[in-house]
Design a protein around this motif. Structure first.
Motif, PDB file in Angstrom:
ATOM      1  N   LYS A   3       0.856  -1.193   0.000  1.00 11.86           N
ATOM      2  CA  LYS A   3       0.000   0.000   0.000  1.00 11.86           C
ATOM      3  C   LYS A   3       0.895   1.248   0.000  1.00 11.86           C
ATOM      4  O   LYS A   3       1.894   1.294   0.728  1.00 11.86           O
ATOM      5  N   SER A   4       0.540   2.225  -0.834  1.00 12.81           N
ATOM      6  CA  SER A   4       1.322   3.470  -0.875  1.00 12.81           C
ATOM      7  C   SER A   4       1.072   4.299   0.376  1.00 12.81           C
ATOM      8  O   SER A   4      -0.054   4.346   0.883  1.00 12.81           O
ATOM      9  N   LYS A   5       2.147   4.965   0.846  1.00 13.85           N
ATOM     10  CA  LYS A   5       2.017   5.840   2.016  1.00 13.85           C
ATOM     11  C   LYS A   5       2.631   7.190   1.687  1.00 13.85           C
ATOM     12  O   LYS A   5       3.658   7.265   1.001  1.00 13.85           O
ATOM     13  N   ILE A   6       1.974   8.244   2.176  1.00  5.27           N
ATOM     14  CA  ILE A   6       2.499   9.600   1.971  1.00  5.27           C
ATOM     15  C   ILE A   6       3.149  10.071   3.269  1.00  5.27           C
ATOM     16  O   ILE A   6       2.547   9.984   4.338  1.00  5.27           O
ATOM     17  N   SER A   7       4.380  10.552   3.147  1.00  4.65           N
ATOM     18  CA  SER A   7       5.132  11.071   4.282  1.00  4.65           C
ATOM     19  C   SER A   7       5.395  12.557   4.018  1.00  4.65           C
ATOM     20  O   SER A   7       6.226  12.910   3.181  1.00  4.65           O
ATOM     21  N   ALA A   8       4.629  13.420   4.685  1.00  8.38           N
ATOM     22  CA  ALA A   8       4.670  14.860   4.392  1.00  8.38           C
ATOM     23  C   ALA A   8       5.939  15.483   4.970  1.00  8.38           C
ATOM     24  O   ALA A   8       6.191  15.377   6.175  1.00  8.38           O
ATOM     25  N   SER A   9       6.716  16.135   4.106  1.00  9.48           N
ATOM     26  CA  SER A   9       8.009  16.684   4.517  1.00  9.48           C
ATOM     27  C   SER A   9       7.833  18.003   5.277  1.00  9.48           C
ATOM     28  O   SER A   9       7.624  19.063   4.683  1.00  9.48           O
ATOM     29  N   MET A  10       7.934  17.939   6.594  1.00  6.07           N
ATOM     30  CA  MET A  10       7.586  19.079   7.445  1.00  6.07           C
ATOM     31  C   MET A  10       8.587  20.224   7.369  1.00  6.07           C
ATOM     32  O   MET A  10       8.256  21.340   7.799  1.00  6.07           O
ATOM     33  N   MET A  11       9.744  19.993   6.745  1.00  9.18           N
ATOM     34  CA  MET A  11      10.657  21.137   6.571  1.00  9.18           C
ATOM     35  C   MET A  11      10.073  22.117   5.565  1.00  9.18           C
ATOM     36  O   MET A  11      10.483  23.270   5.476  1.00  9.18           O
ATOM     37  N   CYS A  12       9.059  21.654   4.817  1.00  9.55           N
ATOM     38  CA  CYS A  12       8.407  22.509   3.807  1.00  9.55           C
ATOM     39  C   CYS A  12       7.164  23.200   4.367  1.00  9.55           C
ATOM     40  O   CYS A  12       6.544  24.003   3.674  1.00  9.55           O
ATOM     41  N   SER A  27      -7.195  15.143   8.391  1.00 13.47           N
ATOM     42  CA  SER A  27      -8.455  14.828   7.689  1.00 13.47           C
ATOM     43  C   SER A  27      -8.172  14.083   6.384  1.00 13.47           C
ATOM     44  O   SER A  27      -8.971  13.272   5.938  1.00 13.47           O
ATOM     45  N   GLU A  28      -6.993  14.327   5.793  1.00 12.15           N
ATOM     46  CA  GLU A  28      -6.643  13.610   4.551  1.00 12.15           C
ATOM     47  C   GLU A  28      -5.900  12.304   4.830  1.00 12.15           C
ATOM     48  O   GLU A  28      -5.384  11.669   3.915  1.00 12.15           O
ATOM     49  N   LYS A  29      -5.798  11.964   6.113  1.00 13.46           N
ATOM     50  CA  LYS A  29      -5.159  10.703   6.537  1.00 13.46           C
ATOM     51  C   LYS A  29      -3.743  10.507   5.985  1.00 13.46           C
ATOM     52  O   LYS A  29      -3.398   9.436   5.439  1.00 13.46           O
ATOM     53  N   ILE A  30      -2.948  11.553   6.101  1.00  5.39           N
ATOM     54  CA  ILE A  30      -1.521  11.460   5.744  1.00  5.39           C
ATOM     55  C   ILE A  30      -0.889  10.413   6.652  1.00  5.39           C
ATOM     56  O   ILE A  30      -1.190  10.379   7.858  1.00  5.39           O
ATOM     57  N   ASP A  31      -0.061   9.550   6.095  1.00  3.31           N
ATOM     58  CA  ASP A  31       0.432   8.397   6.864  1.00  3.31           C
ATOM     59  C   ASP A  31       1.542   8.750   7.856  1.00  3.31           C
ATOM     60  O   ASP A  31       1.569   8.230   8.960  1.00  3.31           O
ATOM     61  N   VAL A 191       7.631   1.604 -10.476  1.00  6.30           N
ATOM     62  CA  VAL A 191       8.901   0.875 -10.272  1.00  6.30           C
ATOM     63  C   VAL A 191       8.799  -0.041  -9.055  1.00  6.30           C
ATOM     64  O   VAL A 191       9.303  -1.165  -9.060  1.00  6.30           O
ATOM     65  N   GLY A 192       8.086   0.447  -7.991  1.00  4.06           N
ATOM     66  CA  GLY A 192       7.938  -0.400  -6.797  1.00  4.06           C
ATOM     67  C   GLY A 192       8.136   0.318  -5.483  1.00  4.06           C
ATOM     68  O   GLY A 192       8.169  -0.305  -4.418  1.00  4.06           O
ATOM     69  N   ALA A 193       8.262   1.660  -5.521  1.00  2.00           N
ATOM     70  CA  ALA A 193       8.363   2.409  -4.259  1.00  2.00           C
ATOM     71  C   ALA A 193       7.002   2.404  -3.570  1.00  2.00           C
ATOM     72  O   ALA A 193       5.958   2.316  -4.235  1.00  2.00           O
ATOM     73  N   SER A 194       7.020   2.534  -2.222  1.00  2.00           N
ATOM     74  CA  SER A 194       5.720   2.546  -1.528  1.00  2.00           C
ATOM     75  C   SER A 194       5.603   3.647  -0.483  1.00  2.00           C
ATOM     76  O   SER A 194       4.505   3.911   0.005  1.00  2.00           O
ATOM     77  N   VAL A 195       6.718   4.317  -0.140  1.00  2.00           N
ATOM     78  CA  VAL A 195       6.620   5.456   0.783  1.00  2.00           C
ATOM     79  C   VAL A 195       7.140   6.687   0.033  1.00  2.00           C
ATOM     80  O   VAL A 195       8.266   6.671  -0.484  1.00  2.00           O
ATOM     81  N   PHE A 196       6.325   7.741  -0.029  1.00  2.00           N
ATOM     82  CA  PHE A 196       6.639   8.909  -0.868  1.00  2.00           C
ATOM     83  C   PHE A 196       6.784  10.149   0.011  1.00  2.00           C
ATOM     84  O   PHE A 196       5.818  10.555   0.664  1.00  2.00           O
ATOM     85  N   VAL A 197       7.990  10.715   0.034  1.00  2.00           N
ATOM     86  CA  VAL A 197       8.207  11.941   0.806  1.00  2.00           C
ATOM     87  C   VAL A 197       7.673  13.106  -0.022  1.00  2.00           C
ATOM     88  O   VAL A 197       8.153  13.380  -1.118  1.00  2.00           O
TER      89      VAL A 197
END
Ligand code: DX5
Ligand code: ZN
Length: 225
Positions: A3-12, A27-31, A191-197
């Motif tokens: 399952k894909s997961k979103i990792s929000a980059s807090m330095m931004c 509310s958007e269920k960021i992982d 390609v096969g990545a599953s965690v996206f910064v």
């Protein structure tokens, strides 16, 4: 396929609107919240620190994805307030005792990721695959947001997937970190990545009011087909 997961980059994240940003992410269920910890030595920048992490814990229960861009991380874990629900990436290039550093990280019960810079070859992972839950593939030279992807890293991601398959370690997750645009995310998902910064290249584009649409657009590009 994981399952894909979103990792929000807090330095931004805009500090002035941090609470509102976190509310949108909940509310958007960021992982995960991606926390770039930098010491000005391992990378030429200073990033988010221990007080920021403590403050975030008071704001939200979203787990942290702590990216340690610091030298000798194995001596500094105790300062970070690591929880078992977190992911922690340490850099292969940041210590001469990487297996011991990974062992020490086990004490926290968190997911252990090994980060490698664009110029670090995949084969360095060979002897530590039994000690990690994932690999954080840096797609830029780490330390700054807003950079452009190092072109060779796309093919490197493809080789990494094959390498893990050949080693019978397909269960190891691949995180991609740096200039993950909506388009790069789609390519890297295939390609096969599953965690996206997700940083200035995707969810932090534009104003606060645009973040939820950005998240939906990114999620669409990384969803399982
Ligand atoms: C790179 C940082 C990331 C990321 C920020 O050193 O670890 O958090 O690049 O997002 P972008 O690259 O999209 O600005
Ligand atoms: Zn990072």
């Amino acid at each position: 396929m994981k399952k894909s997961k979103i990792s929000a980059s807090m330095m931004c994240a805009d500090l002035v609107h941090l609470k509102q940003t976190i509310t949108i992410f909940e509310s958007e269920k960021i992982d995960y919240l991606h926390i770039d910890v930098m010491d000005g030595e391992f990378v030429p920048n200073f990033g988010l620190g221990t007080d920021y992490i403590r403050g975030l814990r008071d704001l939200t229960d979203i787990p942290l994805d702590i990216h340690l861009m610091i030298t000798s991380p194995e001596y500094k874990y105790k300062w970070l307030g690591i929880k078992s629900s977190d992911m922690v990436s340490i850099h292969y290039e940041s210590t001469s005792q990487i297996q011991r550093a990974l062992d020490r990280l086990s004490e926290y019960g968190c997911k252990k990721f090994l980060a490698i810079n664009p110029a670090t070859p995949i084969y360095v992972l060979e002897e530590v695959l039994d000690y990690i839950d994932g690999i954080n593939l840096l797609m830029v030279n780490p330390g700054f947001a807003g950079q452009k992807i190092v072109p060779s890293t796309i093919k490197k991601a493809e080789r990494l997937v094959k390498f893990l398959r050949d080693c019978g370690k397909e269960d190891i997750e691949i995180e991609v970190d740096g200039n993950i645009t909506f388009e790069n995310a789609k390519i890297l998902r295939a390609v096969g990545a599953s965690v996206f910064v997700a940083g200035t290249s995707s969810i932090f584009k534009g104003k606060l009011e645009e973040y939820d649409n950005n998240i939906l657009k990114l999620r669409e590009n990384i969803s399982l087909r």
